[in-house]
Design an enzyme around this catalytic site. Structure first.
Site, PDB file in Angstrom:
ATOM      1  N   SER A 109      42.249  39.461  37.921  1.00  0.00           N
ATOM      2  CA  SER A 109      41.613  40.773  37.805  1.00  0.00           C
ATOM      3  C   SER A 109      40.986  41.136  39.137  1.00  0.00           C
ATOM      4  O   SER A 109      40.579  40.260  39.905  1.00  0.00           O
ATOM      5  CB  SER A 109      40.541  40.753  36.715  1.00  0.00           C
ATOM      6  OG  SER A 109      39.767  41.937  36.728  1.00  0.00           O
ATOM      7  N   TYR A 122      32.887  36.641  33.521  1.00  0.00           N
ATOM      8  CA  TYR A 122      34.267  37.114  33.619  1.00  0.00           C
ATOM      9  C   TYR A 122      34.737  37.119  35.071  1.00  0.00           C
ATOM     10  O   TYR A 122      35.817  36.622  35.394  1.00  0.00           O
ATOM     11  CB  TYR A 122      34.373  38.512  33.022  1.00  0.00           C
ATOM     12  CG  TYR A 122      35.765  39.093  33.058  1.00  0.00           C
ATOM     13  CD1 TYR A 122      36.722  38.699  32.124  1.00  0.00           C
ATOM     14  CD2 TYR A 122      36.122  40.044  34.006  1.00  0.00           C
ATOM     15  CE1 TYR A 122      38.007  39.225  32.157  1.00  0.00           C
ATOM     16  CE2 TYR A 122      37.395  40.574  34.044  1.00  0.00           C
ATOM     17  CZ  TYR A 122      38.332  40.162  33.114  1.00  0.00           C
ATOM     18  OH  TYR A 122      39.598  40.695  33.151  1.00  0.00           O
TER      19      TYR A 122
END
Length: 206
Positions: A109, A122
């Site tokens: 990501s 995350y």
């Protein structure tokens, strides 16, 4: 942020191209249970033979400051986002090495490129995926195995909406199909080359 819908979209495109697709995905399968994941992967390889393509995509996240986030939640994020891809790569690599090639795409990501408030777990897990991918790519390229990292920014599906992220209209924001198209494009490159990493972002986010 992204979710398993990217994997579903990628699988659909690969299936249409005649690739046999087998999925290990949430919520039907708990990817945080690493021992069971390893056993299931070994059983699949024993039954069907070496894997040619592995797309590690599953991702979970939590929003919250460091003080608000229980350590157990952080551990689950790392188990799903990092340890599960790690385990699956270890499972498929011996067969890929034996057959002289293969492709592993790890979906990281853009959040792994830089920290963001309330996304520490995350972001850290995806940073681990990116660095792990880069390291393994250097280890196995001599066996004609390509290991790129794919870094999407916010994708439109349910996971982004559930986190309260601004996702905009479908004709303006990145869709899972866009990421799937990039996955397939990377796989279709001549075997003599590979993409080390690729970021994909919405052109003009709302």
């Amino acid at each position: 942020c992204h979710c398993a819908r990217i994997g579903t979209a990628s699988a659909a495109v690969l299936d249409a191209d005649g690739v046999e697709v087998i999925g290990l995905h949430l919520p039907e399968f708990d990817l945080s249970d690493i021992a069971t994941l390893e056993a299931r992967a070994a059983a699949l390889i024993e039954a069907r033979g070496p894997v040619d393509i592995l797309v590690n995509n599953a991702g979970v996240t939590i929003l919250g400051s460091v003080l608000e986030t229980p350590l157990a939640d952080v551990e689950r994020v790392f188990r799903v986002n990092f340890l599960a891809p790690y385990a699956l790569m270890r499972a498929v690599l011996p067969g890929m090495i034996a057959q002289g090639g293969g492709d592993i795409i790890n979906v990281s990501s853009t959040a792994g490129d830089r920290g963001a408030a309330t996304l520490s777990a995350y972001s850290a897990s995806k940073a681990a995926v990116s660095r792990f991918t880069e390291s393994v790519a250097q280890e196995v390229r001599k066996h004609n195995i390509r290991v790129p990292a794919l870094l999407p920014s916010t994708v439109n599906p349910e996971m982004a909406a559930s986190l309260g992220l601004k996702i905009g209209s479908e004709d303006r924001m990145m869709q899972t199909a866009d990421v799937a198209d990039l996955v397939v494009s990377i796989l279709e490159l001549p075997q003599r080359v590979f993409v080390r990493d690729a970021s994909i972002l919405t052109t003009n986010p709302q």
